[in-house]
Design a protein around this motif. Structure first.
Motif, PDB file in Angstrom:
ATOM      1  N   GLU A  98       0.836  -1.206   0.000  1.00 22.19           N
ATOM      2  CA  GLU A  98       0.000   0.000   0.000  1.00 22.19           C
ATOM      3  C   GLU A  98       0.868   1.252   0.000  1.00 22.19           C
ATOM      4  O   GLU A  98       0.519   2.262  -0.594  1.00 22.19           O
ATOM      5  N   ALA A  99       2.013   1.180   0.690  1.00 22.46           N
ATOM      6  CA  ALA A  99       2.941   2.310   0.758  1.00 22.46           C
ATOM      7  C   ALA A  99       4.335   1.783   1.078  1.00 22.46           C
ATOM      8  O   ALA A  99       4.487   0.735   1.705  1.00 22.46           O
ATOM      9  N   LEU A 100       5.342   2.539   0.629  1.00 19.53           N
ATOM     10  CA  LEU A 100       6.733   2.156   0.829  1.00 19.53           C
ATOM     11  C   LEU A 100       7.562   3.421   1.008  1.00 19.53           C
ATOM     12  O   LEU A 100       7.432   4.376   0.241  1.00 19.53           O
ATOM     13  N   GLU A 101       8.395   3.414   2.025  1.00 15.75           N
ATOM     14  CA  GLU A 101       9.303   4.531   2.276  1.00 15.75           C
ATOM     15  C   GLU A 101      10.560   3.977   2.923  1.00 15.75           C
ATOM     16  O   GLU A 101      10.484   3.063   3.754  1.00 15.75           O
ATOM     17  N   VAL A 102      11.719   4.504   2.539  1.00  9.09           N
ATOM     18  CA  VAL A 102      12.983   4.090   3.137  1.00  9.09           C
ATOM     19  C   VAL A 102      13.637   5.313   3.763  1.00  9.09           C
ATOM     20  O   VAL A 102      13.716   6.380   3.142  1.00  9.09           O
ATOM     21  N   GLU A 103      14.088   5.151   4.982  1.00  2.32           N
ATOM     22  CA  GLU A 103      14.799   6.204   5.703  1.00  2.32           C
ATOM     23  C   GLU A 103      16.209   5.702   5.966  1.00  2.32           C
ATOM     24  O   GLU A 103      16.391   4.623   6.522  1.00  2.32           O
ATOM     25  N   VAL A 104      17.229   6.467   5.535  1.00  2.00           N
ATOM     26  CA  VAL A 104      18.625   6.068   5.698  1.00  2.00           C
ATOM     27  C   VAL A 104      19.339   7.114   6.548  1.00  2.00           C
ATOM     28  O   VAL A 104      19.195   8.316   6.301  1.00  2.00           O
ATOM     29  N   THR A 105      20.100   6.651   7.522  1.00  3.15           N
ATOM     30  CA  THR A 105      20.860   7.564   8.387  1.00  3.15           C
ATOM     31  C   THR A 105      22.299   7.061   8.514  1.00  3.15           C
ATOM     32  O   THR A 105      22.584   5.879   8.283  1.00  3.15           O
ATOM     33  N   ALA A 106      23.192   7.968   8.880  1.00  5.29           N
ATOM     34  CA  ALA A 106      24.594   7.628   9.130  1.00  5.29           C
ATOM     35  C   ALA A 106      25.195   8.722   9.989  1.00  5.29           C
ATOM     36  O   ALA A 106      24.565   9.756  10.230  1.00  5.29           O
ATOM     37  N   GLU A 107      26.397   8.484  10.433  1.00  8.27           N
ATOM     38  CA  GLU A 107      27.161   9.489  11.164  1.00  8.27           C
ATOM     39  C   GLU A 107      28.431   9.778  10.385  1.00  8.27           C
ATOM     40  O   GLU A 107      28.954   8.901   9.701  1.00  8.27           O
ATOM     41  N   GLN A 108      28.912  11.022  10.482  1.00  6.83           N
ATOM     42  CA  GLN A 108      30.205  11.384   9.921  1.00  6.83           C
ATOM     43  C   GLN A 108      30.791  12.466  10.808  1.00  6.83           C
ATOM     44  O   GLN A 108      30.193  13.526  10.994  1.00  6.83           O
ATOM     45  N   HIS A 109      31.958  12.186  11.352  1.00  9.85           N
ATOM     46  CA  HIS A 109      32.573  13.094  12.318  1.00  9.85           C
ATOM     47  C   HIS A 109      33.461  14.111  11.597  1.00  9.85           C
ATOM     48  O   HIS A 109      34.284  13.734  10.771  1.00  9.85           O
ATOM     49  N   PRO A 110      33.325  15.409  11.914  1.00  9.85           N
ATOM     50  CA  PRO A 110      34.111  16.433  11.214  1.00  9.85           C
ATOM     51  C   PRO A 110      35.610  16.388  11.511  1.00  9.85           C
ATOM     52  O   PRO A 110      36.400  16.937  10.757  1.00  9.85           O
ATOM     53  N   LEU A 111      36.017  15.715  12.585  1.00 15.63           N
ATOM     54  CA  LEU A 111      37.443  15.637  12.922  1.00 15.63           C
ATOM     55  C   LEU A 111      38.046  14.265  12.615  1.00 15.63           C
ATOM     56  O   LEU A 111      39.195  14.003  12.959  1.00 15.63           O
ATOM     57  N   ALA A 112      37.304  13.415  11.966  1.00 11.96           N
ATOM     58  CA  ALA A 112      37.764  12.047  11.680  1.00 11.96           C
ATOM     59  C   ALA A 112      39.115  12.043  10.978  1.00 11.96           C
ATOM     60  O   ALA A 112      39.355  12.836  10.068  1.00 11.96           O
ATOM     61  N   GLY A 113      40.001  11.163  11.457  1.00 11.58           N
ATOM     62  CA  GLY A 113      41.317  10.993  10.853  1.00 11.58           C
ATOM     63  C   GLY A 113      42.359  12.006  11.287  1.00 11.58           C
ATOM     64  O   GLY A 113      43.541  11.842  11.028  1.00 11.58           O
ATOM     65  N   ARG A 114      41.951  13.050  11.962  1.00  8.58           N
ATOM     66  CA  ARG A 114      42.899  14.074  12.407  1.00  8.58           C
ATOM     67  C   ARG A 114      43.559  13.630  13.716  1.00  8.58           C
ATOM     68  O   ARG A 114      43.059  12.731  14.379  1.00  8.58           O
ATOM     69  N   PRO A 115      44.669  14.277  14.086  1.00 15.38           N
ATOM     70  CA  PRO A 115      45.347  13.897  15.338  1.00 15.38           C
ATOM     71  C   PRO A 115      44.376  13.890  16.530  1.00 15.38           C
ATOM     72  O   PRO A 115      43.602  14.834  16.722  1.00 15.38           O
ATOM     73  N   GLY A 116      44.406  12.789  17.240  1.00 15.91           N
ATOM     74  CA  GLY A 116      43.505  12.609  18.371  1.00 15.91           C
ATOM     75  C   GLY A 116      42.188  11.953  17.995  1.00 15.91           C
ATOM     76  O   GLY A 116      41.422  11.540  18.854  1.00 15.91           O
ATOM     77  N   PHE A 117      41.900  11.865  16.696  1.00 12.30           N
ATOM     78  CA  PHE A 117      40.653  11.281  16.207  1.00 12.30           C
ATOM     79  C   PHE A 117      40.927  10.228  15.117  1.00 12.30           C
ATOM     80  O   PHE A 117      40.077   9.959  14.274  1.00 12.30           O
ATOM     81  N   GLU A 118      42.116   9.644  15.138  1.00 13.42           N
ATOM     82  CA  GLU A 118      42.523   8.690  14.098  1.00 13.42           C
ATOM     83  C   GLU A 118      41.640   7.446  14.045  1.00 13.42           C
ATOM     84  O   GLU A 118      41.482   6.840  12.990  1.00 13.42           O
ATOM     85  N   GLU A 119      41.049   7.076  15.177  1.00 15.56           N
ATOM     86  CA  GLU A 119      40.244   5.846  15.231  1.00 15.56           C
ATOM     87  C   GLU A 119      38.839   6.039  14.644  1.00 15.56           C
ATOM     88  O   GLU A 119      38.126   5.071  14.401  1.00 15.56           O
ATOM     89  N   ILE A 120      38.459   7.277  14.378  1.00 17.08           N
ATOM     90  CA  ILE A 120      37.130   7.546  13.821  1.00 17.08           C
ATOM     91  C   ILE A 120      37.209   7.448  12.304  1.00 17.08           C
ATOM     92  O   ILE A 120      38.074   8.077  11.680  1.00 17.08           O
ATOM     93  N   PRO A 121      36.333   6.675  11.674  1.00 19.57           N
ATOM     94  CA  PRO A 121      36.369   6.546  10.212  1.00 19.57           C
ATOM     95  C   PRO A 121      36.141   7.889   9.520  1.00 19.57           C
ATOM     96  O   PRO A 121      35.345   8.713   9.989  1.00 19.57           O
ATOM     97  N   ILE A 122      36.826   8.103   8.399  1.00 17.28           N
ATOM     98  CA  ILE A 122      36.639   9.345   7.647  1.00 17.28           C
ATOM     99  C   ILE A 122      35.391   9.287   6.780  1.00 17.28           C
ATOM    100  O   ILE A 122      34.917  10.308   6.315  1.00 17.28           O
ATOM    101  N   HIS A 123      34.863   8.101   6.568  1.00 17.00           N
ATOM    102  CA  HIS A 123      33.668   7.906   5.749  1.00 17.00           C
ATOM    103  C   HIS A 123      32.426   7.859   6.637  1.00 17.00           C
ATOM    104  O   HIS A 123      32.524   7.686   7.849  1.00 17.00           O
ATOM    105  N   PRO A 124      31.254   8.014   6.046  1.00 14.19           N
ATOM    106  CA  PRO A 124      30.036   7.838   6.840  1.00 14.19           C
ATOM    107  C   PRO A 124      30.026   6.439   7.460  1.00 14.19           C
ATOM    108  O   PRO A 124      30.448   5.465   6.827  1.00 14.19           O
ATOM    109  N   TYR A 125      29.570   6.354   8.688  1.00  8.25           N
ATOM    110  CA  TYR A 125      29.553   5.074   9.403  1.00  8.25           C
ATOM    111  C   TYR A 125      28.257   4.958  10.198  1.00  8.25           C
ATOM    112  O   TYR A 125      27.461   5.884  10.237  1.00  8.25           O
ATOM    113  N   ASN A 126      28.095   3.791  10.813  1.00  5.21           N
ATOM    114  CA  ASN A 126      26.835   3.496  11.506  1.00  5.21           C
ATOM    115  C   ASN A 126      25.643   3.744  10.581  1.00  5.21           C
ATOM    116  O   ASN A 126      24.648   4.359  10.950  1.00  5.21           O
ATOM    117  N   ILE A 127      25.774   3.245   9.363  1.00  2.00           N
ATOM    118  CA  ILE A 127      24.715   3.408   8.372  1.00  2.00           C
ATOM    119  C   ILE A 127      23.564   2.475   8.733  1.00  2.00           C
ATOM    120  O   ILE A 127      23.771   1.299   8.986  1.00  2.00           O
TER     121      ILE A 127
END
Length: 184
Positions: A98-127
């Motif tokens: 009768e109806a169809l909708e898809v909702e997609v979410t993710a996280e992306q950290h603005p400091l990812a990959g920088r010193p002190g944040f190396e463990e955070i992925p630079i790509h969207p994650y927790n999709i």
């Protein structure tokens, strides 16, 4: 106005015709997109076949917020693919929707990959995605539909099973527009 279920009948017929045509000439389709950064704005003009989509950054990152960012487009593309594959699988299986909708979410950290944040992925994650389906079908039928969608969804599987991407740089000293004028 026609209903989604009427569309699914049309979709099933189109799918059968496409498969029959593909069996006559079983070669892969070539897909392509071209993207150009526009002058002073930096807006990305994406051209696919006869269509143009604009991607931009928010104002807080030197953009004009004229369109979604690339990571946002990626989520939209995933949602579009999941929606389309759900429609295809429902049509093939005779599942009423009768109806169809898809909702997609993710996280992306603005400091990812920088010193002190190396463990955070630079790509969207927790999709994550939520497939909102309105249907009178049984839970078992909807579960089987969902399993089929994840099994055959091309962009879902691209993200779950990434492919090798090969890049090439073509370095010139003048813009392509000038090259075409002087070469002609």
């Amino acid at each position: 106005m026609s209903t989604l279920n009427e569309y699914l009948i049309q979709k099933r017929e189109a799918g059968i015709a496409l498969r029959e045509k593909a069996l006559q000439n079983p070669k892969p389709n070539k897909l392509s997109a071209k993207v150009r950064a526009a002058g002073r704005s930096g807006v990305r003009e994406i051209r696919i076949r006869n269509f143009q989509v604009i991607s931009d950054s928010p104002e807080n990152y030197a953009g004009y917020d004229l369109g979604p960012s690339s990571p946002e487009l990626q989520l939209g593309v995933l949602g579009s693919c999941l929606t389309h594959i759900t429609l295809i699988q429902a049509a093939e299986r005779g599942v009423q929707l009768e109806a169809l909708e898809v909702e997609v979410t993710a996280e992306q950290h603005p400091l990812a990959g920088r010193p002190g944040f190396e463990e955070i992925p630079i790509h969207p994650y927790n999709i994550e995605y939520k497939l909102h389906i309105v249907s009178k079908e049984s839970p078992e039928t909807i579960k089987a539909l969902h399993e089929a969608v994840e099994r055959v969804g091309p962009l879902y599987n691209l993200l779950v099973n990434p492919q090798k991407i090969v890049g090439h740089v073509i370095h010139t000293t003048e813009p392509r527009e000038q090259q075409n004028v002087t070469a002609g």
